[in-house]
Design a protein around this motif. Structure first.
Motif, PDB file in Angstrom:
ATOM      1  N   ALA A  70       0.864  -1.181   0.000  1.00 18.97           N
ATOM      2  CA  ALA A  70       0.000   0.000   0.000  1.00 18.97           C
ATOM      3  C   ALA A  70       0.897   1.227   0.000  1.00 18.97           C
ATOM      4  CB  ALA A  70      -0.892   0.009   1.238  1.00 18.97           C
ATOM      5  N   GLU A  71       0.382   2.336  -0.535  1.00 19.71           N
ATOM      6  CA  GLU A  71       1.156   3.569  -0.520  1.00 19.71           C
ATOM      7  C   GLU A  71       0.247   4.778  -0.400  1.00 19.71           C
ATOM      8  OE1 GLU A  71       3.375   4.780  -4.006  1.00 19.71           O
ATOM      9  OE2 GLU A  71       1.996   3.696  -5.306  1.00 19.71           O
ATOM     10  N   LEU A  72       0.819   5.846   0.169  1.00 17.81           N
ATOM     11  CA  LEU A  72       0.124   7.112   0.330  1.00 17.81           C
ATOM     12  C   LEU A  72       1.131   8.217   0.053  1.00 17.81           C
ATOM     13  CD1 LEU A  72      -2.291   8.879   1.312  1.00 17.81           C
ATOM     14  CD2 LEU A  72      -1.298   8.685   3.605  1.00 17.81           C
ATOM     15  N   GLU A  73       0.730   9.186  -0.759  1.00 15.75           N
ATOM     16  CA  GLU A  73       1.599  10.326  -1.040  1.00 15.75           C
ATOM     17  C   GLU A  73       0.797  11.614  -0.872  1.00 15.75           C
ATOM     18  OE1 GLU A  73       4.910  11.762  -4.286  1.00 15.75           O
ATOM     19  OE2 GLU A  73       3.272  10.496  -4.998  1.00 15.75           O
ATOM     20  N   LEU A  74       1.331  12.539  -0.069  1.00 11.88           N
ATOM     21  CA  LEU A  74       0.724  13.844   0.149  1.00 11.88           C
ATOM     22  C   LEU A  74       1.718  14.902  -0.324  1.00 11.88           C
ATOM     23  CD1 LEU A  74      -0.543  13.215   3.784  1.00 11.88           C
ATOM     24  CD2 LEU A  74      -1.865  13.047   1.666  1.00 11.88           C
ATOM     25  N   ASP A  75       1.255  15.819  -1.168  1.00 10.46           N
ATOM     26  CA  ASP A  75       2.111  16.858  -1.733  1.00 10.46           C
ATOM     27  C   ASP A  75       1.400  18.194  -1.561  1.00 10.46           C
ATOM     28  OD1 ASP A  75       3.803  18.461  -3.244  1.00 10.46           O
ATOM     29  OD2 ASP A  75       3.719  17.212  -5.039  1.00 10.46           O
ATOM     30  N   ALA A  76       2.023  19.146  -0.886  1.00 15.83           N
ATOM     31  CA  ALA A  76       1.425  20.464  -0.663  1.00 15.83           C
ATOM     32  C   ALA A  76       2.405  21.538  -1.117  1.00 15.83           C
ATOM     33  CB  ALA A  76       1.084  20.658   0.810  1.00 15.83           C
ATOM     34  N   ARG A  77       1.890  22.505  -1.907  1.00 16.94           N
ATOM     35  CA  ARG A  77       2.724  23.584  -2.426  1.00 16.94           C
ATOM     36  C   ARG A  77       1.999  24.910  -2.235  1.00 16.94           C
ATOM     37  NH1 ARG A  77       4.787  20.737  -8.024  1.00 16.94           N
ATOM     38  NH2 ARG A  77       4.937  18.662  -7.120  1.00 16.94           N
ATOM     39  N   ALA A  78       2.748  25.942  -1.886  1.00 17.92           N
ATOM     40  CA  ALA A  78       2.180  27.276  -1.705  1.00 17.92           C
ATOM     41  C   ALA A  78       3.030  28.282  -2.475  1.00 17.92           C
ATOM     42  CB  ALA A  78       2.154  27.644  -0.219  1.00 17.92           C
ATOM     43  N   LEU A  90       7.766  33.586  -4.024  1.00 17.89           N
ATOM     44  CA  LEU A  90       8.282  32.583  -3.099  1.00 17.89           C
ATOM     45  C   LEU A  90       7.405  31.337  -3.219  1.00 17.89           C
ATOM     46  CD1 LEU A  90      10.182  31.762  -0.774  1.00 17.89           C
ATOM     47  CD2 LEU A  90       8.458  32.688   0.798  1.00 17.89           C
ATOM     48  N   ALA A  91       8.033  30.188  -3.393  1.00 13.08           N
ATOM     49  CA  ALA A  91       7.310  28.914  -3.490  1.00 13.08           C
ATOM     50  C   ALA A  91       7.825  27.975  -2.401  1.00 13.08           C
ATOM     51  CB  ALA A  91       7.522  28.289  -4.863  1.00 13.08           C
ATOM     52  N   ALA A 135      12.144  25.112  -0.827  1.00 15.03           N
ATOM     53  CA  ALA A 135      11.690  26.474  -1.079  1.00 15.03           C
ATOM     54  C   ALA A 135      12.416  27.006  -2.303  1.00 15.03           C
ATOM     55  CB  ALA A 135      11.978  27.359   0.127  1.00 15.03           C
ATOM     56  N   GLU A 136      11.738  27.919  -3.000  1.00 16.28           N
ATOM     57  CA  GLU A 136      12.331  28.546  -4.182  1.00 16.28           C
ATOM     58  C   GLU A 136      11.932  30.017  -4.205  1.00 16.28           C
ATOM     59  OE1 GLU A 136      11.310  28.176  -8.800  1.00 16.28           O
ATOM     60  OE2 GLU A 136      12.221  26.355  -7.970  1.00 16.28           O
ATOM     61  N   TYR A 137      12.902  30.872  -4.494  1.00 17.14           N
ATOM     62  CA  TYR A 137      12.689  32.310  -4.606  1.00 17.14           C
ATOM     63  C   TYR A 137      13.005  32.678  -6.044  1.00 17.14           C
ATOM     64  CZ  TYR A 137      13.253  37.291  -3.490  1.00 17.14           C
ATOM     65  OH  TYR A 137      13.142  38.659  -3.441  1.00 17.14           O
ATOM     66  N   ASP A 138      12.021  33.200  -6.769  1.00 18.30           N
ATOM     67  CA  ASP A 138      12.139  33.480  -8.196  1.00 18.30           C
ATOM     68  C   ASP A 138      12.061  34.986  -8.417  1.00 18.30           C
ATOM     69  OD1 ASP A 138      12.178  33.148 -10.960  1.00 18.30           O
ATOM     70  OD2 ASP A 138      10.011  32.836 -11.080  1.00 18.30           O
TER      71      ASP A 138
END
Length: 169
Positions: A70-78, A90-91, A135-138
């Motif tokens: 079984a697998e579970l993946e949670l991905d959150a981006r702001a 800012l990401a 984190a990424e600053y563009d």
């Protein structure tokens, strides 16, 4: 479904000794469900908004798989605009991927490559659970050129309970 084959293994290594699940390849058939919530202003170059995705699934002999897991993946981006310099963004991202059961080594949670923790060899760290924070600053410069500063940390562990703040790489 997919059929995987191991064509070469380093002498004396884990694959050569068949010390990991999937060392001889095999058939993997999975069922998965996925849900996403997306408020980003643009898909390819967001400046503001959220993207949250959850994916869950598993493999079993009942559906023709040679492995059961079984697998579970949670991905959150702001994404958020930054006042200075004008147009900067800012990401932030956090991703947790957890598996349980008889998971072939090549499907274990991992990170690295060009989209997660750039600079880490894709698949270098893999185990039953992985967690990454980045984190990424563009900053736009001129025409289609921009300056991107990024950094992150990740870890892989046998289980979610073994993930710990002091284990980030």
């Amino acid at each position: 479904g997919r059929v995987d084959e191991v064509v070469e293994a380093a002498p004396g290594g884990l694959l050569d000794r068949c010390a990991v699940a999937g060392c001889e390849g095999g058939r993997v058939v999975t069922l998965q469900a996925q849900a996403a919530w997306d408020t980003r202003d643009h898909v390819f170059a967001p400046r503001r908004g959220l993207f949250v995705q959850a994916r869950a699934g598993g493999a079993a002999a009942a559906i023709g798989s040679g492995f059961a897991f079984a697998e579970l993946e949670l991905d959150a981006r702001a994404y958020a605009p930054v006042r200075l310099p004008r147009g900067a963004t800012l990401a932030l991202q956090g991703r947790l991927h957890v598996t349980a059961g008889d998971v072939p080594f090549y499907l274990l949670p991992t990170f690295g490559g060009d989209k997660s923790l750039r600079g880490v060899l894709d698949g270098r760290y893999r185990d039953g659970a992985s967690l990454l924070l980045q984190a990424e600053y563009d900053v736009p410069l001129l025409w289609r050129f921009a300056l991107e500063l990024f950094g992150g940390a990740g870890q892989a562990a046998p289980s979610p309970g073994a993930l710990a703040a002091e284990r980030f790489v």
